[in-house]
Design a protein around this motif. Sequence first.
Motif, short mmCIF file in Angstrom:
data_model
loop_
_atom_site.label_atom_id
_atom_site.label_comp_id
_atom_site.label_asym_id
_atom_site.label_seq_id
_atom_site.Cartn_x
_atom_site.Cartn_y
_atom_site.Cartn_z
N ALA A 28 32.81 21.11 5.42
CA ALA A 28 32.01 20.95 4.20
C ALA A 28 30.58 20.58 4.56
O ALA A 28 30.34 19.73 5.41
N VAL A 29 29.63 21.26 3.90
CA VAL A 29 28.21 20.92 4.02
C VAL A 29 27.65 20.92 2.61
O VAL A 29 27.85 21.86 1.85
N PHE A 30 26.97 19.83 2.24
CA PHE A 30 26.34 19.79 0.92
C PHE A 30 25.01 19.05 1.02
O PHE A 30 24.66 18.54 2.09
N ALA A 31 24.27 19.04 -0.08
CA ALA A 31 22.93 18.47 -0.05
C ALA A 31 22.78 17.27 -0.96
O ALA A 31 23.58 17.05 -1.87
N GLU A 66 17.65 25.82 -5.87
CA GLU A 66 17.46 27.16 -5.30
C GLU A 66 17.55 27.12 -3.78
O GLU A 66 18.16 28.00 -3.16
N ARG A 67 16.95 26.10 -3.17
CA ARG A 67 16.99 25.96 -1.71
C ARG A 67 18.43 25.75 -1.23
O ARG A 67 18.87 26.37 -0.25
N ALA A 68 19.17 24.88 -1.92
CA ALA A 68 20.56 24.61 -1.54
C ALA A 68 21.39 25.88 -1.68
O ALA A 68 22.25 26.18 -0.85
N ASP A 69 21.10 26.66 -2.72
CA ASP A 69 21.81 27.91 -2.97
C ASP A 69 21.52 28.93 -1.85
O ASP A 69 22.42 29.64 -1.39
N GLN A 70 20.27 28.98 -1.41
CA GLN A 70 19.90 29.88 -0.31
C GLN A 70 20.66 29.54 0.97
O GLN A 70 20.98 30.41 1.77
N LEU A 71 20.96 28.25 1.14
CA LEU A 71 21.70 27.81 2.33
C LEU A 71 23.21 27.93 2.14
O LEU A 71 23.99 27.64 3.04
N GLY A 72 23.63 28.32 0.92
CA GLY A 72 25.05 28.50 0.65
C GLY A 72 25.80 27.19 0.43
O GLY A 72 26.99 27.09 0.72
N LEU A 73 25.09 26.17 -0.09
CA LEU A 73 25.72 24.86 -0.29
C LEU A 73 26.33 24.75 -1.69
O LEU A 73 25.72 25.18 -2.67
N PRO A 74 27.53 24.18 -1.79
CA PRO A 74 28.25 24.17 -3.07
C PRO A 74 27.66 23.24 -4.14
O PRO A 74 27.77 23.51 -5.32
N PHE A 75 27.06 22.13 -3.71
CA PHE A 75 26.48 21.19 -4.69
C PHE A 75 25.37 20.35 -4.06
O PHE A 75 25.25 20.26 -2.84
N LEU A 76 24.59 19.77 -4.97
CA LEU A 76 23.45 18.93 -4.61
C LEU A 76 23.66 17.59 -5.32
O LEU A 76 23.75 17.54 -6.55
N VAL A 77 23.77 16.52 -4.55
CA VAL A 77 24.02 15.19 -5.11
C VAL A 77 22.74 14.63 -5.73
O VAL A 77 21.66 14.70 -5.14
N LEU A 78 22.88 14.07 -6.94
CA LEU A 78 21.71 13.58 -7.67
C LEU A 78 21.99 12.24 -8.33
O LEU A 78 23.01 12.07 -9.00
N VAL A 111 17.19 28.12 -13.67
CA VAL A 111 17.84 28.73 -12.49
C VAL A 111 19.23 29.25 -12.86
O VAL A 111 20.25 28.78 -12.35
N PRO A 112 19.27 30.27 -13.74
CA PRO A 112 20.56 30.73 -14.27
C PRO A 112 21.51 31.30 -13.22
O PRO A 112 22.73 31.21 -13.37
N LYS A 113 20.94 31.86 -12.14
CA LYS A 113 21.82 32.54 -11.16
C LYS A 113 22.27 31.65 -10.00
O LYS A 113 23.09 32.06 -9.18
N VAL A 114 21.72 30.45 -9.94
CA VAL A 114 22.05 29.55 -8.84
C VAL A 114 23.51 29.07 -8.94
O VAL A 114 23.94 28.62 -10.00
N LYS A 115 24.26 29.20 -7.85
CA LYS A 115 25.68 28.79 -7.86
C LYS A 115 25.85 27.33 -7.48
O LYS A 115 26.87 26.72 -7.80
N THR A 116 24.87 26.77 -6.76
CA THR A 116 24.95 25.35 -6.36
C THR A 116 25.01 24.47 -7.61
O THR A 116 24.18 24.60 -8.50
#
Length: 286
Positions: free
Chosen positions: A66-69, A97-109, A137-142
């Motif tokens: 697992a890798v996430f941001a 968008e950056r996390a999505d480019q890296l293929g990361l599933p989620f970004l902790v906030l 960012v409608p297309k972002v999967k992160t």
Amino acid sequence: NWKLEMLGAHMSIGGGVHRAIERARSIECSAMQIFVKNNMQWFARPFTRDEIKSFRDHPQREELGAVFAHANYLINLAATNPQFHANSIRALSEELERADQLGLPFLVLHPGAHLGAGEEAGLEKVVGSIDQIFARVPKVKTRIALETTAGQGSCLGHSFDHLAYIISQVGESERLCVCLDTAHVFAAGHDLTNEKGTQKMFRDFDCTIGLQHLVALHLNDSKTARGSRVDRHEHIGHGRIGLEAFRFIMRDRRFRKIPKVLETPKGKELLEDVENLKTLRALSEA
């Protein structure tokens, strides 16, 4: 199998995002968290195609289960100052968008701080902000993983009710999930000094938010007392929480597939991470 344990630490991206993978694997992490840019700056130049490729196609990338941001610390979705709020919306949109480019599933906030406007107004502002960001960012999967907080100052998220409210009110709630930090929930008042209290905290979490929303655990001991509402991380077993809660988490089957990441203080050599990981691994077996 170590790869299935999903255990690791937050890693520096100094020298390039791909370097974080090498750092994590050098101490046998099977999971890691990173920032997608300098965490103390609002904005960054976009990733180059080479940067994205060297991260996604890194030969050791597959060795991490697992890798996430984690989002940068300046962002406050409940900000009352219009410029600060606009910066927060733009910064979080770009980080997703950056996390999505890296293929990361989620970004902790961290959900945000109401700065005196009051919890209700603050939560409304967070909900509106997230709706705005998702529309940008409608297309972002992160996804955004809302983090439980210690409740320092006017910070929102120290109560499970806060996170449950945000999830229930946001338009595209399927794009939200949750990260639980042990030091934060302890500082917010939950008793994690024994197994019974730890079980109760997770029961409360399940009743209020739902364990199905939990995607990551930050494993941190706490320098400060239970209920202090002060966020200070300590090495595993060296703080006010002690070892029981971590033993429970490391052994509970429900958390086996959930990445568990350290955010404890450390130097360049990562020796402290090595020590903390060793402690956690021993707890899972002992």
